[in-house]
Design an enzyme around this catalytic site. Sequence first.
Site, PDB file in Angstrom:
ATOM      1  NE  ARG A  27      -4.244  -1.546   0.445  1.00  0.00           N
ATOM      2  CZ  ARG A  27      -5.270  -1.680   1.284  1.00  0.00           C
ATOM      3  NH1 ARG A  27      -5.471  -0.802   2.223  1.00  0.00           N
ATOM      4  NH2 ARG A  27      -6.105  -2.677   1.137  1.00  0.00           N
ATOM      5  NE  ARG A  31      -7.411   5.387   2.738  1.00  0.00           N
ATOM      6  CZ  ARG A  31      -8.284   4.556   3.334  1.00  0.00           C
ATOM      7  NH1 ARG A  31      -9.500   4.962   3.596  1.00  0.00           N
ATOM      8  NH2 ARG A  31      -7.916   3.332   3.676  1.00  0.00           N
ATOM      9  NE  ARG A  40      -9.915   7.502  -1.928  1.00  0.00           N
ATOM     10  CZ  ARG A  40     -11.033   7.854  -1.332  1.00  0.00           C
ATOM     11  NH1 ARG A  40     -11.364   9.122  -1.220  1.00  0.00           N
ATOM     12  NH2 ARG A  40     -11.850   6.921  -0.856  1.00  0.00           N
ATOM     13  CG  ASP A  77      -9.000  -3.354  -3.982  1.00  0.00           C
ATOM     14  OD1 ASP A  77      -8.428  -2.727  -3.089  1.00  0.00           O
ATOM     15  OD2 ASP A  77      -9.752  -4.321  -3.758  1.00  0.00           O
ATOM     16  CE1 TYR A 154     -13.311  -7.826   1.663  1.00  0.00           C
ATOM     17  CE2 TYR A 154     -11.519  -9.295   1.028  1.00  0.00           C
ATOM     18  CZ  TYR A 154     -11.983  -8.224   1.772  1.00  0.00           C
ATOM     19  OH  TYR A 154     -11.132  -7.567   2.621  1.00  0.00           O
TER      20      TYR A 154
HETATM   21  O1  CP3 Z   1       0.052  -2.120  -2.339  1.00  0.00           O
HETATM   22  C1  CP3 Z   1      -0.277  -1.211  -3.128  1.00  0.00           C
HETATM   23  O2  CP3 Z   1       0.135  -0.035  -2.997  1.00  0.00           O
HETATM   24  C2  CP3 Z   1      -1.144  -1.532  -4.330  1.00  0.00           C
HETATM   25  C3  CP3 Z   1      -2.505  -1.236  -4.240  1.00  0.00           C
HETATM   26  C4  CP3 Z   1      -3.437  -2.130  -3.458  1.00  0.00           C
HETATM   27  C5  CP3 Z   1      -4.643  -1.651  -2.906  1.00  0.00           C
HETATM   28  N1  CP3 Z   1      -5.329  -2.715  -2.390  1.00  0.00           N
HETATM   29  C6  CP3 Z   1      -5.087  -0.252  -2.922  1.00  0.00           C
HETATM   30  C7  CP3 Z   1      -6.174   0.174  -2.031  1.00  0.00           C
HETATM   31  C8  CP3 Z   1      -3.377  -3.505  -3.205  1.00  0.00           C
HETATM   32  C9  CP3 Z   1      -2.280  -4.503  -3.518  1.00  0.00           C
HETATM   33  C10 CP3 Z   1      -4.584  -3.854  -2.541  1.00  0.00           C
HETATM   34  C11 CP3 Z   1      -4.917  -5.235  -2.141  1.00  0.00           C
HETATM   35  C12 CP3 Z   1      -6.093  -5.493  -1.318  1.00  0.00           C
HETATM   36  N2  CP3 Z   1      -7.325  -4.908  -1.378  1.00  0.00           N
HETATM   37  C13 CP3 Z   1      -6.158  -6.510  -0.350  1.00  0.00           C
HETATM   38  C14 CP3 Z   1      -5.049  -7.481  -0.041  1.00  0.00           C
HETATM   39  C15 CP3 Z   1      -4.017  -6.876   0.828  1.00  0.00           C
HETATM   40  C16 CP3 Z   1      -4.459  -6.638   2.227  1.00  0.00           C
HETATM   41  O3  CP3 Z   1      -4.553  -5.458   2.602  1.00  0.00           O
HETATM   42  O4  CP3 Z   1      -4.671  -7.627   2.948  1.00  0.00           O
HETATM   43  C17 CP3 Z   1      -7.439  -6.498   0.215  1.00  0.00           C
HETATM   44  C18 CP3 Z   1      -7.960  -7.382   1.325  1.00  0.00           C
HETATM   45  C19 CP3 Z   1      -8.176  -5.479  -0.467  1.00  0.00           C
HETATM   46  C20 CP3 Z   1      -9.617  -5.118  -0.277  1.00  0.00           C
HETATM   47  C21 CP3 Z   1      -9.737  -3.712   0.137  1.00  0.00           C
HETATM   48  N3  CP3 Z   1      -9.537  -2.624  -0.698  1.00  0.00           N
HETATM   49  C22 CP3 Z   1     -10.061  -3.222   1.421  1.00  0.00           C
HETATM   50  C23 CP3 Z   1     -10.324  -4.089   2.645  1.00  0.00           C
HETATM   51  C24 CP3 Z   1     -10.058  -1.817   1.333  1.00  0.00           C
HETATM   52  C25 CP3 Z   1     -10.430  -0.811   2.377  1.00  0.00           C
HETATM   53  C26 CP3 Z   1      -9.246  -0.609   3.239  1.00  0.00           C
HETATM   54  C27 CP3 Z   1      -9.146   0.804   3.735  1.00  0.00           C
HETATM   55  O5  CP3 Z   1      -8.011   1.114   4.149  1.00  0.00           O
HETATM   56  O6  CP3 Z   1     -10.121   1.554   3.706  1.00  0.00           O
HETATM   57  C28 CP3 Z   1      -9.690  -1.480   0.012  1.00  0.00           C
HETATM   58  C29 CP3 Z   1      -9.501  -0.111  -0.519  1.00  0.00           C
HETATM   59  C30 CP3 Z   1      -8.123   0.268  -0.955  1.00  0.00           C
HETATM   60  N4  CP3 Z   1      -7.336  -0.505  -1.759  1.00  0.00           N
HETATM   61  C31 CP3 Z   1      -7.449   1.491  -0.675  1.00  0.00           C
HETATM   62  C32 CP3 Z   1      -6.233   1.436  -1.367  1.00  0.00           C
HETATM   63  C33 CP3 Z   1      -5.175   2.508  -1.453  1.00  0.00           C
HETATM   64  C34 CP3 Z   1      -8.009   2.640   0.140  1.00  0.00           C
HETATM   65  C35 CP3 Z   1      -9.012   3.282  -0.750  1.00  0.00           C
HETATM   66  C36 CP3 Z   1      -9.170   4.753  -0.610  1.00  0.00           C
HETATM   67  O7  CP3 Z   1      -8.404   5.516  -1.253  1.00  0.00           O
HETATM   68  O8  CP3 Z   1     -10.107   5.146   0.085  1.00  0.00           O
END
Ligand code: CP3
Length: 354
Positions: A27, A31, A40, A77, A154
């Site tokens: 990540r 944010r 964003r 994602d 999911y």
């Molecule tokens: O690593 C990176 O920088 C690449 C981008 C990436 C994102 N999600 C961006 C993201 C990657 C590799 C993921 C994988 C992902 N997404 C996983 C597996 C890794 C882990 O964290 O266990 C999972 C379970 C998800 C599902 C997901 N997407 C969730 C649970 C959430 C909400 C989390 C939160 O912090 O609110 C997301 C959204 C998400 N994916 C964000 C980002 C940067 C936040 C979104 C935003 O900008 O509001």
Amino acid sequence: MTTLKNDTFLRALMRQPTEYTPTWLMRQAGRYLPEYCATRARAGSFLDLCKSPSLATEVTLQPLARYGLDAAILFSDILTVPDAMGLGLYFAEGEGPKFERPLRDEWEIRDLAAPDPHDKLRYVIDAVSEIRKALDGSVPLIGFSGSPFTLSCYMIEGQGSDTYAKVKKLMYARPDLMHHILDVTTTAVIDYLNAQIEAGAQAVMVFDSWGGMLSQAAYLEFSLPYMARIMAGLTREREGRVVPRIVFTKGGGLWLDQIANCGADAVGLDWAIDIGEARKLAGDRVALQGNMDPFILLTTPEAVSAEARRVLASYGKGSGHVFNLGHGISQFTPPENVAALVETVKAESPQYHR
Ligand code: CP3
């Protein structure tokens, strides 16, 4: 062979000698960076950002402009795959991801089909090509996918869950249906990752974020074999170079011995296991990626530096370590603490490679 100015990350994944320990952060574009929040906001929403290849490229590059990181990761994602299968992904503000049409009835499960990545996931494949062009050979690009088990979680729950009760009920009561979902999802992931590799991803990572909540018996039946199938189905070489694979089961430390045999080149570790102990267990089978607790980054540059040094020392001398966090970076991380982390690994790690 492609000319890469910095291939340290790819060499470390293959346990070849490097001059220092390469670093990237799960990540890393997110944010905690004000410039990410600005892009964003311009995109409108997180999903709009993912669906615009040029904006996804922009945010992928943001952490690289700030820090001396050794790899870029595609901004996207894991849930794009079930979305492309027709489940209707959306993000309710402040609530995390949800699906409009989670798998509820047997006929919905029987109807499930692997999407053509060049059709429904075209925006991701286009982002990969655009990011590769923009990187211009500076550092390698990581492509990724969720694991079949984590995606299924999911798809069945329709959102995240504390207990995954619906998933476990289906898995224990109707293992045939669970295996069917996993089977279709595995095909989808193989096609998706191979399309990313074809478009320019130079390494790939499979995120098994929820495998760690299974019993050992269930993990060895419902998660690991499907990741092994993915490993066997991936394109091995592209542009004259091996495309290394990383698997990451959060909470999977207990099963490292089995995970190290799944066909991956590297295993991602969360912070629970000591990386030196993990190295003894894994032996010369795989490289290790990890494993600093991301919440240390909420403290001070001094505390971050000390913890980074501890992780490096615990891994010890020799190649095969990719420095990373044990899970994604928190949105409340002060960016200057990330700078301290990256600088510490750059300064302190060469002694382990002499
Ligand atoms: O690593 C990176 O920088 C690449 C981008 C990436 C994102 N999600 C961006 C993201 C990657 C590799 C993921 C994988 C992902 N997404 C996983 C597996 C890794 C882990 O964290 O266990 C999972 C379970 C998800 C599902 C997901 N997407 C969730 C649970 C959430 C909400 C989390 C939160 O912090 O609110 C997301 C959204 C998400 N994916 C964000 C980002 C940067 C936040 C979104 C935003 O900008 O509001």
